[in-house]
Structure formats: structure tokens, C-alpha cells
Design an enzyme around this catalytic site. Sequence first.
Site, PDB file in Angstrom:
ATOM      1  N   SER A 116      -0.917  43.777  20.225  1.00 60.92           N
ATOM      2  CA  SER A 116      -0.311  45.059  20.590  1.00 60.92           C
ATOM      3  C   SER A 116      -1.337  46.026  21.166  1.00 60.92           C
ATOM      4  O   SER A 116      -1.000  47.115  21.611  1.00 60.92           O
ATOM      5  CB  SER A 116       0.349  45.689  19.354  1.00 60.92           C
ATOM      6  OG  SER A 116      -0.634  45.995  18.369  1.00 60.92           O
ATOM      7  N   GLN A 175      -1.882  54.347  22.817  1.00 63.36           N
ATOM      8  CA  GLN A 175      -1.542  53.276  23.755  1.00 63.36           C
ATOM      9  C   GLN A 175      -1.330  51.932  23.070  1.00 63.36           C
ATOM     10  O   GLN A 175      -0.915  50.977  23.718  1.00 63.36           O
ATOM     11  CB  GLN A 175      -2.601  53.169  24.838  1.00 63.36           C
ATOM     12  CG  GLN A 175      -2.591  54.358  25.765  1.00 63.36           C
ATOM     13  CD  GLN A 175      -3.670  54.265  26.816  1.00 63.36           C
ATOM     14  OE1 GLN A 175      -4.781  53.811  26.552  1.00 63.36           O
ATOM     15  NE2 GLN A 175      -3.350  54.688  28.020  1.00 63.36           N
ATOM     16  N   ASN A 176      -1.600  51.851  21.776  1.00 68.51           N
ATOM     17  CA  ASN A 176      -1.319  50.618  21.052  1.00 68.51           C
ATOM     18  C   ASN A 176       0.198  50.528  20.890  1.00 68.51           C
ATOM     19  O   ASN A 176       0.842  51.485  20.473  1.00 68.51           O
ATOM     20  CB  ASN A 176      -2.024  50.600  19.697  1.00 68.51           C
ATOM     21  CG  ASN A 176      -1.986  49.225  19.071  1.00 68.51           C
ATOM     22  OD1 ASN A 176      -0.917  48.668  18.840  1.00 68.51           O
ATOM     23  ND2 ASN A 176      -3.159  48.678  18.808  1.00 68.51           N
ATOM     24  N   ARG A 177       0.751  49.387  21.204  1.00 68.02           N
ATOM     25  CA  ARG A 177       2.212  49.228  21.208  1.00 68.02           C
ATOM     26  C   ARG A 177       2.776  48.742  19.879  1.00 68.02           C
ATOM     27  O   ARG A 177       3.969  48.457  19.776  1.00 68.02           O
ATOM     28  CB  ARG A 177       2.608  48.248  22.318  1.00 68.02           C
ATOM     29  CG  ARG A 177       2.123  48.628  23.719  1.00 68.02           C
ATOM     30  CD  ARG A 177       2.472  50.046  24.178  1.00 68.02           C
ATOM     31  NE  ARG A 177       3.886  50.312  24.254  1.00 68.02           N
ATOM     32  CZ  ARG A 177       4.627  50.247  25.343  1.00 68.02           C
ATOM     33  NH1 ARG A 177       4.081  49.904  26.489  1.00 68.02           N
ATOM     34  NH2 ARG A 177       5.910  50.530  25.300  1.00 68.02           N
TER      35      ARG A 177
END
Length: 167
Positions: free
Chosen positions: A141, A39-41
Site C-alpha cells: 500500500s 499517500q499510503n493507500r
Amino acid sequence: MMLKRSFAPVVDERTRVLILGSLPGEASLAQGQYYAHRQNRFWSLVGDVIGANLRDMPYTDRLETLLTHRIGLWDVIAEARREGSLDSRIRDHASNDLITLIDTLPNLVAVAFNGGTAAKIGMRALSARPSVIACLILPSSSPAHAAMPYVDKLRAWETLRGWLPVE
């Protein structure tokens, strides 16, 4: 509280932009990879900035692609005690030696901080020796910073293009 350590920097002599996070989270530490939490962008944001689908690449190819685009990675914290992955839980941190690393990067023109914690600690470390290197503070992020829509994060991250060579 467990002692957690950052990874080695990913840089080479061509690095123009150094992106600095705070300290790897649990998923990253478990996998031994920067920004491993799905889920880290981070990989999507940087990929959109440079026009590469980093998310779908094997990790080693991601790192090589960053270096090819003259982007380096590291963290401002060398080690700290922290339960979980939230920056707000960081205790007793020791900073990485940013100035020594920067001195080894002859083409560096900008340092970009991935989030407020990285910026706060990193700016303090860099203030020991003012330089002509630009410092940019980007929205985190991290999935913990999900309140900001992706499009707004990307707009801020796109400022990195101004520091990268035109391909």
C-alpha cells in the site's frame, strides 16, 4: 542510521485476519500511527474491502473499526536501522515474535503481508512452525509502490473478504 521500532500489535481475541507490514515509515513514527503517510493507500484499501470510510475517521476509530471487522495489524520487524522510509534501506533488523502473537489469537485464519519485504521476513519467521493459517501476499500500500494502479491493488486486497465473517 537511526534505530526505529515498530508499534504494539492491534489485535484482540476475535481477530481472524492479521495484516503485517514491514516497519513504520517516517510519517507513521512521527505521528505514532500505523500508515500515517497521506499517500499510503492502506486505509483506503482496507476501508474498501470492509465497506467503511476509514480515511476520514479519527485514528482510534480506525483501529476500533478494524477490530470490529476482526482485522489485526502489526509489523514483521521489531526494530531496525533505516534512513528514510524505504524498505530497501532497512538494515540490521530484528523480527517481531509472530508465532507467539499468533498463538494468542484463537480465531486467526489468515495472515496477510502488506508487500514483498513483509512477506519475505514474515514467511521466514512463520516457517519455524508450519500451521494451518493461510498466508496471503498483497501488493504494498506504500506510496513507493505507486506504479501499480489502485484498482489492481484493490482487486488483490479484496481476497481478504474470503477470510472475514459475513456481516
